[in-house]
Design a protein around this motif. Structure first.
Motif, PDB file in Angstrom:
ATOM      1  N   THR A  57     -38.423 -33.016 -38.522  1.00 40.42           N
ATOM      2  CA  THR A  57     -37.568 -31.927 -38.977  1.00 40.42           C
ATOM      3  C   THR A  57     -37.824 -30.699 -38.118  1.00 40.42           C
ATOM      4  N   PHE A  58     -36.752 -30.141 -37.574  1.00 44.36           N
ATOM      5  CA  PHE A  58     -36.849 -28.932 -36.757  1.00 44.36           C
ATOM      6  C   PHE A  58     -36.194 -27.783 -37.529  1.00 44.36           C
ATOM      7  N   ASP A  64     -31.276 -23.865 -30.529  1.00 47.61           N
ATOM      8  CA  ASP A  64     -32.678 -24.128 -30.199  1.00 47.61           C
ATOM      9  C   ASP A  64     -33.013 -25.615 -30.272  1.00 47.61           C
ATOM     10  N   LEU A  65     -31.996 -26.473 -30.313  1.00 48.09           N
ATOM     11  CA  LEU A  65     -32.243 -27.903 -30.436  1.00 48.09           C
ATOM     12  C   LEU A  65     -32.622 -28.564 -29.111  1.00 48.09           C
ATOM     13  N   GLY A  66     -32.678 -27.809 -28.044  1.00 53.16           N
ATOM     14  CA  GLY A  66     -33.089 -28.398 -26.771  1.00 53.16           C
ATOM     15  C   GLY A  66     -34.478 -29.011 -26.855  1.00 53.16           C
ATOM     16  N   ALA A  67     -35.383 -28.324 -27.570  1.00 55.69           N
ATOM     17  CA  ALA A  67     -36.739 -28.872 -27.739  1.00 55.69           C
ATOM     18  C   ALA A  67     -36.705 -30.179 -28.520  1.00 55.69           C
ATOM     19  N   ALA A 102     -26.932 -31.662 -24.876  1.00 54.11           N
ATOM     20  CA  ALA A 102     -27.120 -33.044 -24.425  1.00 54.11           C
ATOM     21  C   ALA A 102     -26.614 -33.224 -23.000  1.00 54.11           C
ATOM     22  N   ALA A 103     -25.472 -32.619 -22.687  1.00 52.70           N
ATOM     23  CA  ALA A 103     -24.922 -32.744 -21.330  1.00 52.70           C
ATOM     24  C   ALA A 103     -25.845 -32.110 -20.296  1.00 52.70           C
ATOM     25  N   GLU A 104     -26.480 -31.000 -20.651  1.00 55.76           N
ATOM     26  CA  GLU A 104     -27.403 -30.350 -19.720  1.00 55.76           C
ATOM     27  C   GLU A 104     -28.590 -31.242 -19.388  1.00 55.76           C
ATOM     28  N   ARG A 105     -28.921 -32.182 -20.283  1.00 56.39           N
ATOM     29  CA  ARG A 105     -30.060 -33.083 -20.076  1.00 56.39           C
ATOM     30  C   ARG A 105     -29.622 -34.474 -19.621  1.00 56.39           C
ATOM     31  N   GLY A 106     -28.337 -34.636 -19.338  1.00 55.21           N
ATOM     32  CA  GLY A 106     -27.836 -35.926 -18.882  1.00 55.21           C
ATOM     33  C   GLY A 106     -27.835 -36.989 -19.953  1.00 55.21           C
ATOM     34  N   MET A 107     -27.762 -36.593 -21.209  1.00 52.28           N
ATOM     35  CA  MET A 107     -27.756 -37.535 -22.328  1.00 52.28           C
ATOM     36  C   MET A 107     -26.340 -37.804 -22.786  1.00 52.28           C
TER      37      MET A 107
END
Length: 451
Positions: A57-58, A64-67, A102-107
């Motif tokens: 749980t975040f 801030d969901l990048g982490a 997600a796109a920034e991380r290639g996901m």
């Protein structure tokens, strides 16, 4: 073409859609299901059997969901997966934020319809329990079953058109609400005013006259009657000029002046009701001005997309009507067929057949309600101006067998407009009445003739 394996066109479209989804949800990826909320985000990492590999749980905002995605990627790598597919429900604005992260991380990123999650709750353990923990797992499970979809990629221009379309709908609602409230109040305190014109709220003379009467009298018609017909007409002409109009309709003006002597109405409420009507007229004028500005902007965006000439080649479809439809559909090239657009609007018939039983077909009612409304509004101008649609409407409402009611025929035409608008834009060819009436496609160039 004869297909010996019996695969229908619907089967082929579904197979193509599943193949496209499989590229976003490959078996080599772990699935990250996220139940989004304002400050609490439940994240689970599962395999394709919906076995939970990790859960956390975040307590943070969506931005801030990048982490959380980094954590999920690390957990999936530990479990032996090559990557992750991020999935969530498209509620509010947070899913767009998650898609960008997600796109920034290639996901890979997909969405699950909330109604599917609602149905899956009961099938999971025969209860309707709703918790963040369960919903995140259900979202991941539905994604593993490919019961998800790829969200529409929106560029800046199409995104602006969609926002303008929403703004126009809000202003239309406000416009209609003002008209209904004015009508209700007048029917209570001064019913004679409504009958002075056939369509009073579409008459600039009627609106200007009402403004003059209400601002002068506030419920007591003595002052306005004391003006006399000539001075009353002069006051209305001044108000019309202020509103950008030139000549009044003298018949409506005289009818309203004569209605000042009508005693019908709840006199005790007239003063307060007229004060409200004065405010409503101001709100109405403001809403109409904003609506006109919004429609000008929508047509300008349609021009930027270079679709105005193509869309308006459908006789009877105005640039504003076409822009309103495209604001809800987005780029029509993303639809595999014109029938998919009709389904998206909820205008496709819902069949009920089993064995020898054949039930009555009804509209599905699913999809985007504002798209249905935009297509429905387009029918009114098309039936009046387009001979193909007019003939189709007459045929549907006058044929001897299976004769349709007017509203049913209009629904059929709304679906036809969506199908033909899809064909016009995706092929890049102007609307042809021969093709619209099931004629043959005529060659337009020498090369096509030779072929």
């Amino acid at each position: 073409m004869n297909h010996g394996n019996g695969v229908s066109r619907g089967d082929r479209n579904r197979n193509a859609r599943l193949a496209k989804l499989r590229t976003a949800v490959p078996v080599t990826n772990a699935i990250v299901g996220i139940d989004l909320a304002e400050r609490k985000q439940m994240v689970v990492v599962t395999d394709h059997d919906s076995k939970v590999l990790a859960r956390r749980t975040f307590r943070c905002k969506a931005w801030d969901l990048g982490a959380a995605l980094d954590w999920a990627g690390e957990r999936s790598t530990r479990a032996g997966y090559a990557g992750v597919t991020v999935t969530c429900e498209p509620t509010g604005h947070r899913w767009r934020v998650l898609g960008q992260l997600a796109a920034e991380r290639g996901m890979s990123f997909v969405c699950v319809q909330p109604m599917l999650t609602s149905g899956a709750r009961k099938s999971e353990d025969l209860t309707t329990d709703k918790t963040d923990d369960k919903d995140a797992v259900l979202i991941a499970r539905l994604t593993a079953e490919l019961r998800c979809y790829l969200p529409e990629p929106v560029d800046e221009t199409w995104g602006r058109l969609r926002h303008l379309g929403v703004r126009r709908e809000q202003l239309l609602d406000e416009h209609v609400a003002c008209v209904q409230q004015i009508r209700d109040l007048l029917e209570c305190v001064w019913p004679a005013a409504i009958s002075t014109a056939q369509q009073p709220f579409k008459s600039a003379t009627w609106v200007a006259s009402m403004h003059v009467i209400i601002t002068r009298d506030c419920g007591d018609f003595t002052r306005t009657r004391r003006l006399g017909p000539v001075r009353f007409e002069h006051a209305v002409r001044k108000e019309l000029t202020r509103r950008g109009k030139l000549r009044p309709c003298l018949r409506i003006l005289r009818n309203l002046y004569a209605a000042l002597a009508d005693p019908a109405g709840v006199i005790e409420h007239r003063s307060g009701a007229f004060e409200r009507i004065a405010w409503l007229i101001e709100d109405w004028d403001t809403a109409r001005a904003k609506l006109a500005d919004t429609e000008v902007r929508m047509v300008a965006v349609l021009d930027d997309l270079e679709l105005t000439e193509l869309a308006c080649s459908i006789q009877g479809l105005s640039p504003v009507g076409a822009a309103a439809i495209l604001a809800e559909t987005g780029d029509l090239h993303r639809f595999t067929s014109s029938r998919a657009v009709v389904k998206h609007a909820g205008l496709a018939p819902r069949q009920r057949m089993s064995g020898t039983f054949a039930g009555r077909a009804r509209l599905s009612g699913a999809g985007r309600p504002r798209l249905r409304t935009a297509a429905w509004r387009a029918v009114w101008g098309a039936v009046k101006s387009n001979p193909v649609y007019a003939a189709r409407y007459r045929h549907l409402t006058t044929r001897e067998t299976n004769k349709l009611k007017p509203t049913q025929a209009q629904t059929v035409l709304a679906g036809a407009i969506l199908r033909q608008l899809h064909a016009v834009i995706t092929t890049g060819r102007a609307w042809d009445p021969d093709i619209a009436t099931h004629g043959t496609l005529k060659p337009t160039t020498l090369a096509e003739v030779a072929a």
